[in-house]
Scaffold this motif. Sequence first.
Motif, PDB file in Angstrom:
ATOM      1  N   GLU A 238       0.823  -1.207   0.000  1.00 64.81           N
ATOM      2  CA  GLU A 238       0.000   0.000   0.000  1.00 64.81           C
ATOM      3  C   GLU A 238       0.861   1.263   0.000  1.00 64.81           C
ATOM      4  O   GLU A 238       0.608   2.202  -0.764  1.00 64.81           O
TER       5      GLU A 238
ATOM      6  N   THR B 269       2.671   1.722  -3.342  1.00 66.50           N
ATOM      7  CA  THR B 269       1.799   2.308  -4.361  1.00 66.50           C
ATOM      8  C   THR B 269       1.635   3.807  -4.143  1.00 66.50           C
ATOM      9  O   THR B 269       1.678   4.604  -5.094  1.00 66.50           O
ATOM     10  N   LEU B 270       1.447   4.203  -2.877  1.00 65.29           N
ATOM     11  CA  LEU B 270       1.307   5.624  -2.565  1.00 65.29           C
ATOM     12  C   LEU B 270       2.574   6.393  -2.907  1.00 65.29           C
ATOM     13  O   LEU B 270       2.518   7.496  -3.470  1.00 65.29           O
TER      14      LEU B 270
ATOM     15  N   ARG C  64       4.869   5.607  -5.149  1.00 66.56           N
ATOM     16  CA  ARG C  64       5.003   5.715  -6.610  1.00 66.56           C
ATOM     17  C   ARG C  64       4.080   6.802  -7.157  1.00 66.56           C
ATOM     18  O   ARG C  64       4.469   7.598  -8.030  1.00 66.56           O
ATOM     19  N   THR C  65       2.838   6.844  -6.648  1.00 64.69           N
ATOM     20  CA  THR C  65       1.892   7.848  -7.126  1.00 64.69           C
ATOM     21  C   THR C  65       2.370   9.257  -6.826  1.00 64.69           C
ATOM     22  O   THR C  65       2.324  10.149  -7.684  1.00 64.69           O
ATOM     23  N   LEU C  66       2.843   9.473  -5.598  1.00 64.19           N
ATOM     24  CA  LEU C  66       3.337  10.797  -5.232  1.00 64.19           C
ATOM     25  C   LEU C  66       4.581  11.167  -6.027  1.00 64.19           C
ATOM     26  O   LEU C  66       4.735  12.321  -6.451  1.00 64.19           O
ATOM     27  N   ASN C  67       5.472  10.213  -6.230  1.00 62.65           N
ATOM     28  CA  ASN C  67       6.678  10.495  -7.010  1.00 62.65           C
ATOM     29  C   ASN C  67       6.328  10.847  -8.454  1.00 62.65           C
ATOM     30  O   ASN C  67       6.920  11.757  -9.047  1.00 62.65           O
ATOM     31  N   GLN C  68       5.359  10.133  -9.021  1.00 62.29           N
ATOM     32  CA  GLN C  68       4.950  10.442 -10.392  1.00 62.29           C
ATOM     33  C   GLN C  68       4.313  11.830 -10.469  1.00 62.29           C
ATOM     34  O   GLN C  68       4.596  12.604 -11.402  1.00 62.29           O
ATOM     35  N   GLY C  69       3.465  12.153  -9.479  1.00 60.95           N
ATOM     36  CA  GLY C  69       2.864  13.487  -9.467  1.00 60.95           C
ATOM     37  C   GLY C  69       3.908  14.576  -9.304  1.00 60.95           C
ATOM     38  O   GLY C  69       3.836  15.622  -9.960  1.00 60.95           O
TER      39      GLY C  69
ATOM     40  N   ARG D 123       5.786  15.033 -12.595  1.00 61.78           N
ATOM     41  CA  ARG D 123       5.015  15.801 -13.581  1.00 61.78           C
ATOM     42  C   ARG D 123       4.976  17.277 -13.212  1.00 61.78           C
ATOM     43  O   ARG D 123       5.112  18.152 -14.079  1.00 61.78           O
TER      44      ARG D 123
END
Length: 452
Positions: A207, A210-211, A213-218, A221
């Motif tokens: 969990e 996943t969080l 990775r999402t924050l790093n991708q945001g 960007r």
Amino acid sequence: MIRQLVRSYVLLVAVAIALFTVPVAFTLTDQLRGDTRSAVLREADAMALLLGDGRPASCQALEEMAKAYDDEIQVTRTASCAADLPRPAADAALTRALKEGTPTTDWGSSFIWGPELEITVPARAAGTDRVVGAVRVVYSTDEMTGRLWQIWGFRAILAVLVLGVAALLGVAVARRLTRPLRQLNDMASKFSDGDLTARSPVTGPPETQTLARTLNQGAERLDTLIAAQRIFVADASHQLRTPLTALRLSLDNIADGVDDEFVREDVEQATAEVVRMSRLVSGLLVLARAEAKVTAAEPLPLMDIVRERLAVWRPAADERGVTIALRGSIDGRPSVLSSPGHLDQMLDNVLSNALEVSPDGGAITVRVEAGGDVVGVSVLDEGPGMSDAEKSRAFDRFWRGQGLTGKSGSGLGLAVVRQLATDDGGTVALTDAPNSGLCVTITLRAAHRGGG
């Protein structure tokens, strides 16, 4: 969160210890009580047999056993031997033993036991059921109490040691479990301070991975978008300033070579519009840089920056007879949290506006005040001030107030000030000055000596 996890872990261990240790301790206590009663009852039965037998050898054996009990053996007067042994006091237990032939046990207390255990056993004549006397054994429970303390004390010490070990293990486990969350929090803190390169390691359970990775991708960007915006600002600065400069030079050349007054007037008007456009472009570029360039705030010497900017603006103020004075005193050398260059730009914009609206021979007052965790820098002028409606629009882009010295501003100065102050976690407020005019207050976070 770590403390809550440790408390929960220790509480679960404490409940487990209580559920498994306390019943065992009570069982051992009951077992100790039963074993002691059985042992003393066997001795009392043996003495009752000797007393009921009545033969000299039996009486002598009874006296020897009584000596082993340190005179804690009592026999009734109805007995035919052991006349030297103490007689028990008449009570319900003795009456029951003599009349009903029933042995009795008295622990002396309803709570575990008292200081002595009394067991009264009837003595029957040899070969018959006739009760001829009674034997009472008075047994001290001091040894039992000592063993009871050993049982409960050992388990209490063991429980404390287990809870201590559980707390240490709980801290280690909690820190391990919350490490991904702390890493995410560190990333968020750096991000809020303007460090757009901050990234969180992808560790921990699925969990949190996943969080992360999402924050790093945001974050990636967002960093890419801001970088693209910065590139656009740089390109716009080059592409817009150069043609405007060339256009102004061309208009100047045309004005120098034209004798017609009407044409010259049109050229001068076009030149004024080009100058205004150049100023407007410069203001837009400053605002764009303020919105795009987000850097981490750091402690900066407030008074040094204020004095430096006042020294820069005093020559321009002296040309119009305007006085710039610094008021307010703060103990020590206060520091504020601000990005390098932000406070300088904010003071320049506010002082420029104040100088523009100040009448010739007027005064501009700069006050520095500290209050708790913030420090405020106020700039007061003696201009016409603003109405409430104008104050509500003063931070809008391209809006210009009614100054006394013309309308040469671009209407972006206060918008830039608010953007820079917001980036540094501060605020900007407009209020009425005591002696007419306007008071612009910039409030920034104070940088404490113990840390940011």
